[in-house]
Design an enzyme around this catalytic site. Structure first.
Site, PDB file in Angstrom:
ATOM      1  N   GLY A 268       3.790  -3.910  -0.213  1.00 28.42           N
ATOM      2  CA  GLY A 268       4.872  -4.497   1.144  1.00 28.42           C
ATOM      3  C   GLY A 268       4.251  -4.160   2.434  1.00 28.42           C
ATOM      4  N   GLU A 291      -0.098   3.075  -7.487  1.00 30.32           N
ATOM      5  CA  GLU A 291      -0.318   1.961  -8.259  1.00 30.32           C
ATOM      6  C   GLU A 291      -1.180   0.812  -7.519  1.00 30.32           C
ATOM      7  OE1 GLU A 291       3.600   0.355  -9.598  1.00 30.32           O
ATOM      8  OE2 GLU A 291       4.088  -0.137  -7.388  1.00 30.32           O
TER       9      GLU A 291
END
Length: 506
Positions: A268, A291
């Site tokens: 994000g 990740e």
């Protein structure tokens, strides 16, 4: 396409398997389970899901769609618009699909990302009828070379009855060599994962597949899909500054080394902006064990702040997508992509001592975090890998601006409307107002710290609730059940969490 395919398909056993996307889509039957590559818009098939969605315009069928994480407009959006998805697992981020889920037109299981492969192994999600995997190449030894994500592709290929490879001939050739595919044995027959540093390699360069399972190869020339990341602003820079201040004090106190510990950051714009804010920090030689690799990580490598980064996928802006081929050549010895059950594995997160920071939607005064649901009912995207890291990290940090919707919403509330991360898993909360280190504090002391980093507009309301709860109810974790959701109820009724008396005062 007019290209010499021998440079992409280097094993003769695969050369006679090329089919159109339409033919491959015709093999899918109602009720099938599809395991599709892709994670945060990268590495997903593009021609196949578009063809399947086109077929859904004239035929009635539904499939269960399992992936690594969110897919983009060619997959999640097109399939949602066609109404052909019955169940979606484990994460999505598309507005159209989100609308279908919240309208009850599609089922959704919001699942920890490290758990999905285990559920496939156990058969909880049923058999995988087809694995559909985007590839940059097929090697002489029959390995599928993934593109910009690994995700759950290895377990999908291993367990699928049939495999469709979507060969993207525009994918940078430099993808070959950046993957480290390590596949776990079944539970009960498994030893430790032999990874002890972020930069080590323990697996294969690609995903091994039996040619007999590959029913078809679809050709694609569609480019990678950029993520809509906003540029850092004054607010996100202040959040970054507050986080860096926390890190500096940890180093000064001898709790962290000058190079910190391996970092994980969530997906994000806020998390990416925080990373970007570290470019001018005092910290050098940082390792990333995450990740997803966003733009900020590349910038930190360029700045000499990050020396190595391990993840399962890219999530990049258009600027970085456009320069990806060049960047892959430049950073090839500094990045590695692993299956998500390795990148997000609790054993490795705990062993490496990862520092995790992810984005919260809201936090309550005792440290519970909601990262998925608006007003407790409407899902946004999903928990993703934040739970994998939050429960197991050396330090678990959540970042959030203190206000949303032009001040109508406070990110700090009396009680979160949905709990994704309990107070037991949360160490530090950072807003642009400061940071609250909750470690070693009982609930009432945590509340005092968290109210201090709420926006000044909402501090009086939060303090009033807290003091009343202590006085009238008491207990280990004081709450007035009739008022615990008063902020949310006010938002629903009046369009703001700010009470009228405070609107007058402020």
């Amino acid at each position: 396409m007019g290209k010499d395919l021998s440079q992409y398909i280097r094993n003769e056993a695969f050369l006679d398997k090329i089919v159109s996307a339409e033919e491959a889509a015709s093999w899918i039957e109602d009720g099938m389970n599809l395991g599709m590559s892709g994670f945060t818009l990268f590495g997903e098939p593009k021609e196949f899901p578009l063809a399947l969605s086109k077929r859904g315009e004239t035929e009635k069928f539904k499939v269960n769609l399992y992936t690594g994480a969110s897919l983009g407009p060619t997959a999640d959006q097109s399939m949602a618009e066609a109404g052909i998805v019955n169940l979606r697992v484990p994460y999505q981020g598309n507005a159209t699909m989100r609308g279908k889920i919240n309208a009850g037109e599609m089922y959704y299981i919001d699942q920890h990302l490290s758990h999905v492969a285990e559920e496939v192994r156990k058969g909880t999600l049923g058999k995988i009828d087809y694995a559909i995997i985007e590839a940059a190449a097929i090697t002489e030894d029959g390995y599928i070379i993934p593109t910009g994500s690994v995700g759950n592709s290895p377990i999908f290929v291993e367990k699928a009855e049939n495999v469709i490879i979507e060969l993207n001939t525009t994918a940078p050739s430099a993808y070959e060599g950046i993957h480290d595919i390590y596949v776990l044995a079944d539970q009960g027959d498994r030893r430790e994962i032999p990874l002890y540093k972020s930069g080590e390699r323990i697996g294969e360069i690609g995903i091994k597949v039996d040619p007999a399972k590959v029913r078809g190869i679809v050709l694609s020339e569609q480019p990678d899909i950029p993520s809509p990341l906003f540029e850092p602003n004054e607010e996100t820079q202040q959040i970054a500054n507050n986080l860096l201040d926390f890190f500096a004090k940890e180093v000064e106190a001898g709790k962290l080394p000058p190079s910190l510990a391996p970092l994980q950051s969530g997906v994000g714009s806020v998390a990416n902006a925080v990373l970007n804010g570290m470019k001018t920090s005092q910290f050098k030689d940082i390792e990333v064990y995450s990740e997803v690799l966003q733009d900020g990580v590349f910038d930190l490598i360029d700045a000499g702040v990050v020396k190595f980064a391990s993840a399962t996928a890219f999530s990049l802006s258009k600027k970085r997508v456009d320069s990806l081929a060049e960047d892959l050549e430049k950073y090839k010895d500094k990045i590695v992509f692993r299956p998500q059950e390795i990148s997000n594995h609790p054993e490795l997160i705990r062993r490496l001592g990862v520092i995790s920071f992810n984005t919260a939607l809201e936090v309550d005064i005792y440290g519970n975090v909601n990262s998925t649901h608006v007003s407790g009912t409407k899902v946004m995207n999903g928990i993703g890998g934040s739970g994998d890291f939050a429960r197991n990290a050396r330090i678990t940090i959540f970042v959030t601006p203190s206000l949303a919707k032009n001040g109508a919403i406070s990110a700090i509330v009396p009680f979160v409307s949905h709990v994704d991360h309990t107070e037991h898993d949360v160490d530090v909360i950072v807003t642009e107002q400061g940071y609250a280190d909750l470690r070693g504090l009982p609930p009432v002391k945590r509340a005092e710290k968290l109210i201090e980093i709420a926006h000044p507009t909402y501090r009086p309301q939060l303090l009033a609730y807290f003091e009343e709860a202590k006085e009238k109810v008491g207990g280990q974790t004081p709450h007035i059940l009739e008022k615990a959701f008063s902020f949310h109820n006010n938002l629903k009724e009046k369009g703001t969490m700010l009470f009228e008396e405070n609107q007058v005062k402020n």
